[in-house]
Design a protein around this motif. Structure first.
Motif, PDB file in Angstrom:
ATOM      1  N   ILE A  10       0.837  -1.202   0.000  1.00 36.67           N
ATOM      2  CA  ILE A  10       0.000   0.000   0.000  1.00 36.67           C
ATOM      3  C   ILE A  10       0.874   1.255   0.000  1.00 36.67           C
ATOM      4  CG2 ILE A  10      -1.707   1.295   1.375  1.00 36.67           C
ATOM      5  CD1 ILE A  10      -2.771  -1.515   2.223  1.00 36.67           C
ATOM      6  N   SER A  11       0.836   1.987  -1.130  1.00 39.34           N
ATOM      7  CA  SER A  11       1.640   3.208  -1.238  1.00 39.34           C
ATOM      8  C   SER A  11       0.870   4.380  -0.627  1.00 39.34           C
ATOM      9  CB  SER A  11       1.928   3.504  -2.706  1.00 39.34           C
ATOM     10  OG  SER A  11       0.691   3.776  -3.347  1.00 39.34           O
ATOM     11  N   HIS A  12       1.533   5.525  -0.544  1.00 37.69           N
ATOM     12  CA  HIS A  12       0.891   6.725   0.000  1.00 37.69           C
ATOM     13  C   HIS A  12      -0.336   7.100  -0.851  1.00 37.69           C
ATOM     14  CE1 HIS A  12       0.361  10.626   1.839  1.00 37.69           C
ATOM     15  NE2 HIS A  12       0.328  11.162   0.629  1.00 37.69           N
ATOM     16  N   ASP A  13      -0.172   7.062  -2.200  1.00 36.48           N
ATOM     17  CA  ASP A  13      -1.296   7.404  -3.096  1.00 36.48           C
ATOM     18  C   ASP A  13      -2.481   6.475  -2.857  1.00 36.48           C
ATOM     19  OD1 ASP A  13      -0.265   9.592  -4.346  1.00 36.48           O
ATOM     20  OD2 ASP A  13       0.535   8.509  -6.077  1.00 36.48           O
ATOM     21  N   ILE A  14      -2.216   5.189  -2.713  1.00 35.10           N
ATOM     22  CA  ILE A  14      -3.305   4.223  -2.499  1.00 35.10           C
ATOM     23  C   ILE A  14      -4.026   4.551  -1.196  1.00 35.10           C
ATOM     24  CG2 ILE A  14      -3.837   1.788  -2.023  1.00 35.10           C
ATOM     25  CD1 ILE A  14      -1.628   1.016  -3.955  1.00 35.10           C
ATOM     26  N   TRP A  15      -3.247   4.842  -0.180  1.00 32.19           N
ATOM     27  CA  TRP A  15      -3.838   5.130   1.126  1.00 32.19           C
ATOM     28  C   TRP A  15      -4.716   6.388   1.052  1.00 32.19           C
ATOM     29  CZ3 TRP A  15      -3.739   8.870   4.923  1.00 32.19           C
ATOM     30  CH2 TRP A  15      -4.288   8.471   6.146  1.00 32.19           C
ATOM     31  N   GLU A  16      -4.162   7.440   0.437  1.00 31.65           N
ATOM     32  CA  GLU A  16      -4.891   8.718   0.304  1.00 31.65           C
ATOM     33  C   GLU A  16      -6.193   8.548  -0.475  1.00 31.65           C
ATOM     34  OE1 GLU A  16      -4.852  12.117   0.664  1.00 31.65           O
ATOM     35  OE2 GLU A  16      -3.537  11.763   2.382  1.00 31.65           O
ATOM     36  N   VAL A  17      -6.085   7.869  -1.640  1.00 33.66           N
ATOM     37  CA  VAL A  17      -7.251   7.707  -2.508  1.00 33.66           C
ATOM     38  C   VAL A  17      -8.307   6.848  -1.812  1.00 33.66           C
ATOM     39  CG1 VAL A  17      -8.071   6.692  -4.672  1.00 33.66           C
ATOM     40  CG2 VAL A  17      -5.986   8.035  -4.662  1.00 33.66           C
ATOM     41  N   SER A  18      -7.891   5.789  -1.146  1.00 35.44           N
ATOM     42  CA  SER A  18      -8.860   4.886  -0.512  1.00 35.44           C
ATOM     43  C   SER A  18      -9.660   5.644   0.543  1.00 35.44           C
ATOM     44  CB  SER A  18      -8.157   3.677   0.100  1.00 35.44           C
ATOM     45  OG  SER A  18      -7.367   4.093   1.179  1.00 35.44           O
ATOM     46  N   ARG A  19      -8.975   6.538   1.252  1.00 30.59           N
ATOM     47  CA  ARG A  19      -9.637   7.329   2.305  1.00 30.59           C
ATOM     48  C   ARG A  19     -10.727   8.211   1.662  1.00 30.59           C
ATOM     49  NH1 ARG A  19      -8.407  11.987   4.869  1.00 30.59           N
ATOM     50  NH2 ARG A  19      -6.874  12.407   3.271  1.00 30.59           N
ATOM     51  N   ARG A  20     -10.381   8.844   0.553  1.00 26.14           N
ATOM     52  CA  ARG A  20     -11.327   9.743  -0.118  1.00 26.14           C
ATOM     53  C   ARG A  20     -12.491   8.989  -0.754  1.00 26.14           C
ATOM     54  NH1 ARG A  20      -8.515  12.097  -4.312  1.00 26.14           N
ATOM     55  NH2 ARG A  20      -6.612  12.013  -3.095  1.00 26.14           N
ATOM     56  N   GLU A  21     -12.202   7.796  -1.265  1.00 23.60           N
ATOM     57  CA  GLU A  21     -13.224   7.043  -1.998  1.00 23.60           C
ATOM     58  C   GLU A  21     -14.102   6.191  -1.085  1.00 23.60           C
ATOM     59  OE1 GLU A  21     -13.948   7.105  -5.256  1.00 23.60           O
ATOM     60  OE2 GLU A  21     -12.319   8.387  -5.938  1.00 23.60           O
ATOM     61  N   GLY A  22     -13.705   6.102   0.193  1.00 26.59           N
ATOM     62  CA  GLY A  22     -14.502   5.303   1.133  1.00 26.59           C
ATOM     63  C   GLY A  22     -14.372   3.799   0.904  1.00 26.59           C
ATOM     64  N   VAL A  23     -13.207   3.367   0.378  1.00 27.27           N
ATOM     65  CA  VAL A  23     -12.962   1.916   0.247  1.00 27.27           C
ATOM     66  C   VAL A  23     -11.709   1.592   1.068  1.00 27.27           C
ATOM     67  CG1 VAL A  23     -13.962   1.724  -2.072  1.00 27.27           C
ATOM     68  CG2 VAL A  23     -11.524   2.186  -1.834  1.00 27.27           C
ATOM     69  N   SER A  24     -11.487   0.324   1.347  1.00 32.61           N
ATOM     70  CA  SER A  24     -10.294   0.016   2.142  1.00 32.61           C
ATOM     71  C   SER A  24      -9.059   0.072   1.245  1.00 32.61           C
ATOM     72  CB  SER A  24     -10.424  -1.367   2.784  1.00 32.61           C
ATOM     73  OG  SER A  24     -10.155  -2.358   1.828  1.00 32.61           O
ATOM     74  N   ALA A  25      -7.927   0.425   1.864  1.00 39.58           N
ATOM     75  CA  ALA A  25      -6.677   0.546   1.104  1.00 39.58           C
ATOM     76  C   ALA A  25      -6.330  -0.795   0.461  1.00 39.58           C
ATOM     77  CB  ALA A  25      -5.563   1.020   2.020  1.00 39.58           C
ATOM     78  N   ASP A  26      -6.633  -1.875   1.167  1.00 44.54           N
ATOM     79  CA  ASP A  26      -6.283  -3.185   0.629  1.00 44.54           C
ATOM     80  C   ASP A  26      -7.144  -3.530  -0.590  1.00 44.54           C
ATOM     81  OD1 ASP A  26      -4.437  -5.271   0.999  1.00 44.54           O
ATOM     82  OD2 ASP A  26      -6.183  -6.572   1.363  1.00 44.54           O
ATOM     83  N   GLN A  27      -8.425  -3.130  -0.518  1.00 40.31           N
ATOM     84  CA  GLN A  27      -9.307  -3.389  -1.671  1.00 40.31           C
ATOM     85  C   GLN A  27      -8.830  -2.589  -2.883  1.00 40.31           C
ATOM     86  OE1 GLN A  27     -13.351  -2.009  -1.238  1.00 40.31           O
ATOM     87  NE2 GLN A  27     -14.125  -3.421  -2.774  1.00 40.31           N
ATOM     88  N   LEU A  28      -8.482  -1.312  -2.658  1.00 40.18           N
ATOM     89  CA  LEU A  28      -8.010  -0.471  -3.756  1.00 40.18           C
ATOM     90  C   LEU A  28      -6.717  -1.035  -4.341  1.00 40.18           C
ATOM     91  CD1 LEU A  28      -8.131   2.039  -5.537  1.00 40.18           C
ATOM     92  CD2 LEU A  28      -7.065   3.343  -3.702  1.00 40.18           C
ATOM     93  N   ARG A  29      -5.834  -1.479  -3.465  1.00 39.55           N
ATOM     94  CA  ARG A  29      -4.572  -2.071  -3.921  1.00 39.55           C
ATOM     95  C   ARG A  29      -4.847  -3.244  -4.869  1.00 39.55           C
ATOM     96  NH1 ARG A  29      -1.737  -6.076  -3.562  1.00 39.55           N
ATOM     97  NH2 ARG A  29      -3.257  -7.173  -2.268  1.00 39.55           N
ATOM     98  N   GLY A  30      -5.798  -4.091  -4.473  1.00 41.29           N
ATOM     99  CA  GLY A  30      -6.138  -5.252  -5.290  1.00 41.29           C
ATOM    100  C   GLY A  30      -6.731  -4.832  -6.643  1.00 41.29           C
ATOM    101  N   LEU A  31      -7.590  -3.814  -6.626  1.00 44.00           N
ATOM    102  CA  LEU A  31      -8.237  -3.363  -7.868  1.00 44.00           C
ATOM    103  C   LEU A  31      -7.212  -2.742  -8.829  1.00 44.00           C
ATOM    104  CD1 LEU A  31     -11.382  -1.788  -6.177  1.00 44.00           C
ATOM    105  CD2 LEU A  31     -11.445  -3.698  -7.799  1.00 44.00           C
TER     106      LEU A  31
END
Ligand code: SF4
Length: 424
Positions: A10-31
């Motif tokens: 999980i990079s910084h961008d993934i963490w930031e975006v996941s917070r804004r999009e209301g999804v978990s960082a791990d889910q975003l990482r997988g997508l």
């Protein structure tokens, strides 16, 4: 590289975006790792990342760019600023005027959202005639744009000899309306050669990988009118794009797929689901879709109707349409109008989109509560275009704390007072 990084963690961008999009960082990482979501961001740029794709909020793009007749780079940069102010998540520079470098370089430097281009426009302008471009002209323009920091490029790789063959065997009312598609076809026919972007796709992937450039696989065969929608040429191209999406993923290059165009209302759902299926659930970037051909001057509204329905079926990224579509190069005011209307379409889509429904509906609920409480400050805050909402109300005020629509006969107030009275 974003995909490679996502495969690792999980990079910084993934963490930031996941917070804004209301999804978990791990889910975003997988997508991201699977290619169902892209984050267009050139390695050379630093701005708040935005994600496009499955479970993410529907994003919108605004097109700007000079033409031979309106050739002022500063105006186009200003239009991009207006678009971002009113909610554009990305800006594409479609310049074909005299100084193509100027707009692109200023956008990359001055605008804090992903910037996209169509390098074949640039390559074509380097020669007197479109058909005189060389394959090197095309790839050199791509390299140049990538080096300048462009985050995503439209490449019409799916316009091939076999697509062309389908077009010939299944004639259309309007043939080809994509500018890049038209350049490619003219070039292929004149030079009797296959599309270099298709033939040398591996080379394109190398450039993209080097700069983390997202490839937006263009729809050169997009239908330009309702009568041409969903034909063999269009879907032949989509089948090819689906294969190319697979090749992008093998090389960890981010890709999305562009779609129509003009589509009758009852074909929008099928068109979107079929494209999603054929392109392995790649993020889908739609240019419209326009659901009638007869509203020049109001095509931003036509596009928003199509866009919200397309979003409901899975489109992820909507290209803004302005009131000047089919008529002229848009003014800054057209850009504002087009951006706001497309933003509305994106929000409407989000109220039913899996992964975004709760967040989007919460905003509608907050607005309803503010409306019921005659809380004007809150209503402006939640409005898609606060400036316009405030301006309308405050230039037509009433003595009561309601609005001048019903004034002292405000239905909300009357019922509230009556309920209060009955309780007493
Ligand atoms: S005056 Fe009429 S339109 Fe205005 S807030 Fe009250 S009920 Fe709504």
């Amino acid at each position: 590289m974003l995909i490679r990084d996502a495969k690792k963690g999980i990079s910084h961008d993934i963490w930031e975006v996941s917070r804004r999009e209301g999804v978990s960082a791990d889910q975003l990482r997988g997508l991201l790792a699977s290619g169902q979501v892209v984050i267009p961001k050139n390695v050379a740029r630093n701005f708040p990342a935005r994600a496009i794709g499955k479970y993410m909020s529907t994003k919108i793009n605004a097109n700007v760019g000079t033409s031979k007749d309106y050739d002022n780079p500063a105006d186009e940069v200003e239009k991009a600023r207006v678009a971002v102010k009113y909610g554009a998540d990305a800006v594409m520079d479609l310049s074909t005027g005299s100084d193509i470098d100027a707009v692109r370089r200023r956008l990359v430097k001055e605008i804090d959202v992903p910037v996209g281009t169509v390098p074949i426009y640039h390559a074509a302008r380097k020669r007197k005639n479109v058909v005189d471009m060389s394959s090197d002209d095309i790839f050199n323009s791509i390299r140049e744009h990538a080096k300048d920091g462009v985050d995503f490029i439209t490449v019409h790789c799916g316009v091939t000899m076999s697509t062309l063959d389908r077009l010939r065997r299944d004639p259309r009312v309007m043939n080809v309306v994509s500018r890049g598609g038209a350049f490619t076809i003219a070039w292929m026919l004149h030079n009797e050669a296959e599309n270099p972007l298709y033939e040398e796709f591996d080379y394109l992937l190398e450039i993209a990988a080097e700069h983390d450039l997202t490839l937006s696989l263009g729809d050169g065969m997009r239908p330009g009118c309702m009568a041409d929608a969903s034909d063999r040429a269009q879907f032949m191209e989509v089948i090819t794009l689906g294969e190319l999406v697979g090749r992008c993923r093998e090389k960890d290059v981010q890709s999305m797929v562009e779609g129509p165009g003009h589509v009758p209302l009852d074909e929008v759902g099928t068109s979107v689901s079929t494209m999603k299926k054929l392109t392995r659930d790649a993020p889908l970037y739609l240019l419209g879709p326009l659901v009638t051909d007869i509203a020049p001057g109001y095509d931003h509204i036509v596009g928003a109707i199509g866009g919200s329905i397309a979003g409901m079926y899975g489109a992820d990224f909507l290209c803004m349409v302005t009131p000047s579509e089919h008529l002229a190069l848009p003014t800054a005011d057209d850009i504002r109008e087009g951006t706001v209307v497309t933003k509305i379409a994106a929000h409407v889509a989000d109220t039913v989109k899996e992964g975004q429904r709760e967040l989007a509906r919460a905003r509608d609920l907050d607005m309803s509560r503010a409306r019921g409480g005659l809380d004007w400050a809150k209503q402006y805050e939640l409005a898609i275009d606060p400036e316009k909402a405030r301006n309308i109300r405050e230039t037509r005020m009433t003595a009561s704390d309601a609005c001048s629509m019903c004034g002292d006969l405000c239905a909300i107030k009357i019922v509230k007072d009556a309920l209060k009275e009955s309780k007493r």
